[in-house]
Structures are given as C-alpha cells and as structure tokens.
Design an enzyme around this catalytic site. Sequence first.
Site, PDB file in Angstrom:
ATOM      1  N   SER A   1     -28.213 -70.089 -15.158  1.00  0.00           N
ATOM      2  CA  SER A   1     -26.876 -70.959 -15.217  1.00  0.00           C
ATOM      3  C   SER A   1     -26.918 -70.999 -17.368  1.00  0.00           C
ATOM      4  O   SER A   1     -27.867 -70.616 -18.023  1.00  0.00           O
ATOM      5  CB  SER A   1     -27.717 -72.450 -14.928  1.00  0.00           C
ATOM      6  OG  SER A   1     -27.052 -73.511 -15.927  1.00  0.00           O
ATOM      7  N   GLY A   2     -25.795 -70.567 -17.282  1.00  0.00           N
ATOM      8  CA  GLY A   2     -25.614 -70.094 -18.775  1.00  0.00           C
ATOM      9  C   GLY A   2     -25.929 -68.705 -19.070  1.00  0.00           C
ATOM     10  O   GLY A   2     -25.245 -68.663 -20.126  1.00  0.00           O
TER      11      GLY A   2
ATOM     12  N   SER B   1     -28.429 -68.277  -7.149  1.00  0.00           N
ATOM     13  CA  SER B   1     -29.112 -67.604  -6.203  1.00  0.00           C
ATOM     14  C   SER B   1     -30.149 -67.271  -6.806  1.00  0.00           C
ATOM     15  O   SER B   1     -31.039 -65.616  -7.011  1.00  0.00           O
ATOM     16  CB  SER B   1     -27.859 -65.881  -5.717  1.00  0.00           C
ATOM     17  OG  SER B   1     -27.478 -65.378  -6.666  1.00  0.00           O
TER      18      SER B   1
HETATM   19  S1  ADX Z   1     -28.009 -71.745  -7.112  1.00  0.00           S
HETATM   20  O1  ADX Z   1     -29.125 -72.158  -7.207  1.00  0.00           O
HETATM   21  O2  ADX Z   1     -27.703 -72.889  -5.462  1.00  0.00           O
HETATM   22  O3  ADX Z   1     -27.690 -71.002  -6.724  1.00  0.00           O
HETATM   23  P1  ADX Z   1     -25.575 -72.601  -8.134  1.00  0.00           P
HETATM   24  O4  ADX Z   1     -25.371 -70.979  -8.792  1.00  0.00           O
HETATM   25  O5  ADX Z   1     -25.269 -73.494  -6.430  1.00  0.00           O
HETATM   26  O6  ADX Z   1     -27.023 -72.108  -7.603  1.00  0.00           O
HETATM   27  O7  ADX Z   1     -26.060 -74.680  -9.207  1.00  0.00           O
HETATM   28  C1  ADX Z   1     -26.073 -74.159 -10.374  1.00  0.00           C
HETATM   29  C2  ADX Z   1     -25.587 -74.946 -11.661  1.00  0.00           C
HETATM   30  O8  ADX Z   1     -25.952 -76.233 -11.143  1.00  0.00           O
HETATM   31  C3  ADX Z   1     -25.574 -74.598 -12.570  1.00  0.00           C
HETATM   32  O9  ADX Z   1     -24.385 -73.787 -13.048  1.00  0.00           O
HETATM   33  C4  ADX Z   1     -25.643 -76.394 -13.567  1.00  0.00           C
HETATM   34  O10 ADX Z   1     -24.423 -76.318 -14.006  1.00  0.00           O
HETATM   35  C5  ADX Z   1     -25.854 -76.987 -12.000  1.00  0.00           C
HETATM   36  N1  ADX Z   1     -27.470 -77.251 -12.391  1.00  0.00           N
HETATM   37  C6  ADX Z   1     -27.313 -78.615 -11.675  1.00  0.00           C
HETATM   38  N2  ADX Z   1     -28.772 -79.192 -11.770  1.00  0.00           N
HETATM   39  C7  ADX Z   1     -29.290 -77.957 -12.254  1.00  0.00           C
HETATM   40  C8  ADX Z   1     -30.827 -77.321 -11.624  1.00  0.00           C
HETATM   41  N3  ADX Z   1     -31.868 -78.494 -11.261  1.00  0.00           N
HETATM   42  N4  ADX Z   1     -30.986 -76.057 -11.427  1.00  0.00           N
HETATM   43  C9  ADX Z   1     -29.895 -75.042 -11.896  1.00  0.00           C
HETATM   44  N5  ADX Z   1     -28.608 -75.645 -11.668  1.00  0.00           N
HETATM   45  C10 ADX Z   1     -28.234 -76.487 -11.427  1.00  0.00           C
END
Ligand code: ADX
Length: 205
Positions: free
Chosen positions: A39-40, A111
């Site tokens: 994220s980020g 992912s």
């Molecule tokens: S994934 O792990 O299932 O692929 P996905 O890409 O849909 O994650 O969502 C990630 C987004 O959710 C991040 O960019 C962030 O803004 C938000 N988010 C909120 N809580 C979390 C968390 N605990 N871990 C990761 N992302 C989070």
Amino acid sequence: MEQQNKSKNITWQSGEVSRAQRYRNMQQSGATLWLTGLSGAGKSTLAFHLEQRLLQMGLKSYVLDGDNIRHGLSSNLGFAPEDRTENIRRVGEVCRLMADAGLIVLSSFISPFREDRHRVRAAHQTAGLAFVEIFVDTPLALCEQRDPKGLYGKARRGEIRDLTGIDSPYEVPEAPELTLTPEGSPLDNCDRVIGLLWQHGIISA
Ligand code: ADX
C-alpha cells in the site's frame, strides 16, 4: 475461506462469437496487467496514468483498483489472509472476463500472496489470455514515509491490524515480467510498461 464449488448441475454455454471475432471488433487484444506491491507503493497512480496513456493511443483499458473494488464487489471482505485470497480470486475472475471481452485490464491490488497471484496467472494461461505481472517495488520505509492514507501511522499506533508490511506479510514476486522501483519517474515507469506491452505483442502497430 475454503474455495468450494457449491454450484452443481451447471453446463458451460458457448456463445456464437469467438474471441478472435471480439478482438477484431475491438481492434485490439485483451490482456491483464497485474500490478502488485505494498500500500502506498504507487500502483494506483501508475494504473491511472497508464489508463490515460492507453486512451491517448486509442486503446481500450479499464482499471480495477483495490480500494475501489472494496467499495463494491469485495465490500464484505476484510484483510485477514483468507479474505485477501477471496478478494484476489474474485478480481482475478473479473480480469479474465474483461480480458476475454477484449479490454486491457489494469489491475492494482496489494495481492500479497504468491499463490493467489499464481492462481490468477494460471487461470489466464489456461484460458489462452495474456497476463503480465508487474512488481511495483517500493520499499516499506518509503511507503511508510508517504503514508498517503495514514494507514501506516494507524498501524504503528496499534489502531489497525493486519496492515501489509507491518503485521501481515507481503510475498515478493519471484519472476515478474517487470519490476519498477521508485528511482524511475512515473513517466519512465509508464514508458517501461508500454514497452512491455509491445514486447509481449499485447499492443502492435
Ligand atoms: S489485498 O491485500 O486484498 O490485495 P487490496 O489491494 O484489495 O488488498 O486493498 C488494499 C487497500 O486497502 C490499501 O491500499 C489500503 O488503502 C486499504 N487498507 C485498509 N486496511 C488495510 C490493511 N489492513 N492492509 C492493507 N490494506 C488496507
């Protein structure tokens, strides 16, 4: 969440229009570009830049973005490992459908699990659909410094749990088609992805 197929007595229905006809009609081939990273890391920014670039090139694409998909299709999922696996399964299926329809899908999800990403790739390969994985390799320290949504701060203060990179794992891709680092400007990175699309025959003259 265990993946069980609960649907019984179902028969695949073939349409009258072939994929080749659809692609001809679209004047392009469908494909999935799978962006993965913390994220980020800059996945969404890159995906939206790319969408704009492809539009300017007269190509049809669509962004599937993690945060946005969690407003709808995956609104009933959280961030526990099994929920992420289910999120990626759903999104992978949507990518497959959109690529089959002839769109260039720009998928932007953390992912974090190798096996989930591999399953999406394998499903595309089985279906004869183009799939390229792009690792947006921005170090955790930089993502945390950027902290565009304030999530890293919240995780460090113990206000949220299961944040990827902090108290939930991220499994680095073993063999992505492309790795992008923060040294490249957004414009450079866009160019590199477009180059990759040419190289894989996803776009052509
Ligand atoms: S994934 O792990 O299932 O692929 P996905 O890409 O849909 O994650 O969502 C990630 C987004 O959710 C991040 O960019 C962030 O803004 C938000 N988010 C909120 N809580 C979390 C968390 N605990 N871990 C990761 N992302 C989070």
